[in-house]
Design an enzyme around this catalytic site. Structure first.
Site, PDB file in Angstrom:
ATOM      1  N   ARG A 125       0.824  -1.214   0.000  1.00 35.36           N
ATOM      2  CA  ARG A 125       0.000   0.000   0.000  1.00 35.36           C
ATOM      3  C   ARG A 125       0.858   1.264   0.000  1.00 35.36           C
ATOM      4  O   ARG A 125       1.966   1.283   0.530  1.00 35.36           O
ATOM      5  CB  ARG A 125      -0.984  -0.035   1.175  1.00 35.36           C
ATOM      6  CG  ARG A 125      -1.988  -1.176   0.989  1.00 35.36           C
ATOM      7  CD  ARG A 125      -3.013  -1.231   2.079  1.00 35.36           C
ATOM      8  NE  ARG A 125      -3.884  -0.073   2.071  1.00 35.36           N
ATOM      9  CZ  ARG A 125      -4.796   0.153   3.010  1.00 35.36           C
ATOM     10  NH1 ARG A 125      -4.940  -0.695   4.020  1.00 35.36           N
ATOM     11  NH2 ARG A 125      -5.566   1.219   2.953  1.00 35.36           N
ATOM     12  N   ASP A 319     -15.409   3.242   3.355  1.00 43.71           N
ATOM     13  CA  ASP A 319     -15.194   1.828   3.659  1.00 43.71           C
ATOM     14  C   ASP A 319     -16.442   0.972   3.400  1.00 43.71           C
ATOM     15  O   ASP A 319     -16.400  -0.251   3.563  1.00 43.71           O
ATOM     16  CB  ASP A 319     -14.775   1.663   5.131  1.00 43.71           C
ATOM     17  CG  ASP A 319     -13.381   2.235   5.377  1.00 43.71           C
ATOM     18  OD1 ASP A 319     -12.599   2.342   4.413  1.00 43.71           O
ATOM     19  OD2 ASP A 319     -13.087   2.581   6.536  1.00 43.71           O
TER      20      ASP A 319
HETATM   21  C1  S3P Z   1      -9.393   5.530   8.359  1.00 43.21           C
HETATM   22  C2  S3P Z   1      -9.440   6.337   7.266  1.00 43.21           C
HETATM   23  C3  S3P Z   1      -9.819   5.874   5.913  1.00 43.21           C
HETATM   24  C4  S3P Z   1     -10.502   4.509   5.965  1.00 43.21           C
HETATM   25  C5  S3P Z   1      -9.784   3.571   6.877  1.00 43.21           C
HETATM   26  C6  S3P Z   1      -9.767   4.115   8.297  1.00 43.21           C
HETATM   27  C7  S3P Z   1      -8.971   6.101   9.647  1.00 43.21           C
HETATM   28  O1  S3P Z   1      -8.665   5.772   5.116  1.00 43.21           O
HETATM   29  O2  S3P Z   1     -10.587   3.953   4.685  1.00 43.21           O
HETATM   30  O3  S3P Z   1     -10.410   2.315   6.893  1.00 43.21           O
HETATM   31  O4  S3P Z   1      -9.187   5.459  10.696  1.00 43.21           O
HETATM   32  O5  S3P Z   1      -8.419   7.204   9.651  1.00 43.21           O
HETATM   33  P1  S3P Z   1      -8.108   7.049   4.315  1.00 43.21           P
HETATM   34  O6  S3P Z   1      -7.694   8.071   5.280  1.00 43.21           O
HETATM   35  O7  S3P Z   1      -6.919   6.529   3.530  1.00 43.21           O
HETATM   36  O8  S3P Z   1      -9.227   7.472   3.419  1.00 43.21           O
END
Ligand code: S3P
Length: 438
Positions: A125, A319
């Site tokens: 990632r 999500d």
């Molecule tokens: C999250 C932010 C999101 C989400 C992840 C949890 C977090 O990701 O998809 O499952 O806890 O800050 P991104 O910040 O990359 O959008």
């Protein structure tokens, strides 16, 4: 580790009350801020999924004393902002992008060096999105050639506050920068192109640390005082509840009550999208718990129709698209989601893996670079591969209940990262989900 498959036998109406596990985003942050606080914090309702257990293990490796979790309760003896110790080896964050990205911000400001690793999905990632702004603050971070993990963070850097305009709305990037900002000279400001989840900001305020919001900008000043230990209750995870919101909507005759669910407005895109499709979802007993809005959600089955999803809602439901694509597959007409390119860099490429899985069940799907168009109809039985993505595994379990034949879902072990006992809760409301060796 050995994986598992799910086998789902189609069935009838779903009924009952469900308390899904604690919110994953809030659980990570509760452990992190408690570990950095002065004094003893107590957390209840914590998600005891593997992602959060990984964060707890990382803080133990950094010298923090943590008792639990026992039935969602933990006691954390905060080390203070400057009390973490060098870990003896690499910190392994398993499947968790949130843990790795937030900890990169925090560890960038420490006097010691650290190495961050994870499972095969996490190692592929993108991490440049946090490394680039943190380097601008003065952090010294090595990544693999293409910005992927492992990350090596050199200790002893003195950080300086920056103003950072995020290219994509990402709560992980925003939070990593804010955590680094706790230690930086001067002010650190993050400007979001669109709202993303704001649990970090709310929780910092709850720990007595000032955070300012002005429009789309969030500002924190380094060294503005200690974090004060807290007593925290984590609400149930709307992202886990989403599978039951979809199941309750698409299975005729169903009625489900989801208890104590977090309904932070930066997270409720899934409810807005389902309602726009015709879902019947009510909120009961709304209240605020530790600065986070919470409610019981009641869903009753209804006929869904396809819609074009407003792309402004995408970050607020980021999500939940695996579950929403299953809802779309059961709606009348076509649902179009665009502006969702971020789904390609989640635990799996969620656009590709969902498109392939839905097609395997006979659903008409068109894949775009930044979204999907899903045309509702009947689902046939078949075999789908979750590619080790927890949310895709659970989404197809819901699809299986509504299908015309048995659905086998491959590679479901990572459901344990966010929703231990998903299969048990699903069975308790009337789904026939069987867990089989892969
Ligand atoms: C999250 C932010 C999101 C989400 C992840 C949890 C977090 O990701 O998809 O499952 O806890 O800050 P991104 O910040 O990359 O959008």
């Amino acid at each position: 580790m050995a994986t598992i498959d799910y086998e789902v036998i189609p069935g009838g109406p779903l009924q009952g009350q469900v308390r899904v596990p604690g919110d994953k985003s809030i659980s990570h942050r509760a452990v992190m801020l408690s570990a950095l606080a002065q004094g003893e914090s107590r957390i209840s309702g914590l998600l005891d999924g593997e992602d959060v257990l990984g964060t707890i293990a990382a803080f133990r490796a950094l010298g923090v004393v943590i008792e639990g979790p026992h039935e969602g309760r933990v006691r954390i003896e905060g080390a203070g902002l400057h009390g973490l110790r060098a870990p003896a080896g690499p910190l392994d964050f398993g499947n968790s992008g949130t843990a790795m990205r937030l900890m990169t911000g925090l560890l960038s400001a420490q006097a010691f060096s650290s190495e961050l690793i994870g499972d095969a999905s996490l190692m592929s990632r993108p991490m440049a999105r946090v490394a680039v702004p943190l380097r601008r603050m003065g952090a010294v971070i090595d990544t693999a050639a293409d910005g992927r993990p492992p990350l090596f963070i050199h200790g002893g850097a003195q950080l300086t506050g920056i103003r950072y305009e995020m290219p994509v709305a990402s709560a992980q990037v925003k939070s990593a920068i804010l955590l680094a900002g706790l230690y930086a000279r001067g002010e650190t400001t993050v400007v979001e192109p669109a709202p993303s989840r704001d649990h970090t900001e709310r929780m910092l305020a709850g720990f007595g640390y000032p955070v300012e919001r002005s429009g789309q900008a969030v500002t924190i000043r380094g060294g503005a005082g200690p974090l004060k230990a807290s007593v925290l209750e984590v609400p149930a995870d709307l992202s886990s509840a989403a599978f039951f919101l979809v199941a309750g909507s698409i299975i005729p005759g169903s009625r489900l009550e989801l208890l104590r669910v977090g309904i932070n407005p930066t997270r409720t895109g899934v409810v807005d999208i389902l309602r726009a499709m015709g879902a019947r979802i009510d909120r009961r007993h709304e209240r605020i718990v530790n600065g986070e809005p919470v409610a019981d959600l009641v869903v009753e089955a209804s006929a869904l129709r396809g819609i074009t999803v407003d792309s402004a809602l995408v970050p607020l439901a980021i999500d939940e698209f695996p579950a929403l694509f299953v809802a779309a597959a059961c709606a009348q007409g076509t649902t179009v989601v665009r502006g969702a390119k971020e789904l390609r860099v989640k635990e799996s490429d969620r656009l590709a893996v969902m498109a392939r899985g839905l097609a395997a069940l006979g659903v008409r799907v068109e894949e775009f670079e930044d979204g999907l168009a899903v045309t509702g109809g009947s689902l046939r039985g078949g075999v789908v591969d979750s590619q080790g993505d927890h949310r895709i595994a659970m989404a197809f379990a819901v699809a299986g209940h509504r299908a015309e034949g048995m659905v086998r879902i491959r590679d479901c072990r990572n459901v344990a990262t966010s929703f231990p006992n998903f299969d048990g809760l699903a069975r308790a409301v009337g789904m026939d989900v069987r867990v089989l060796p892969a």
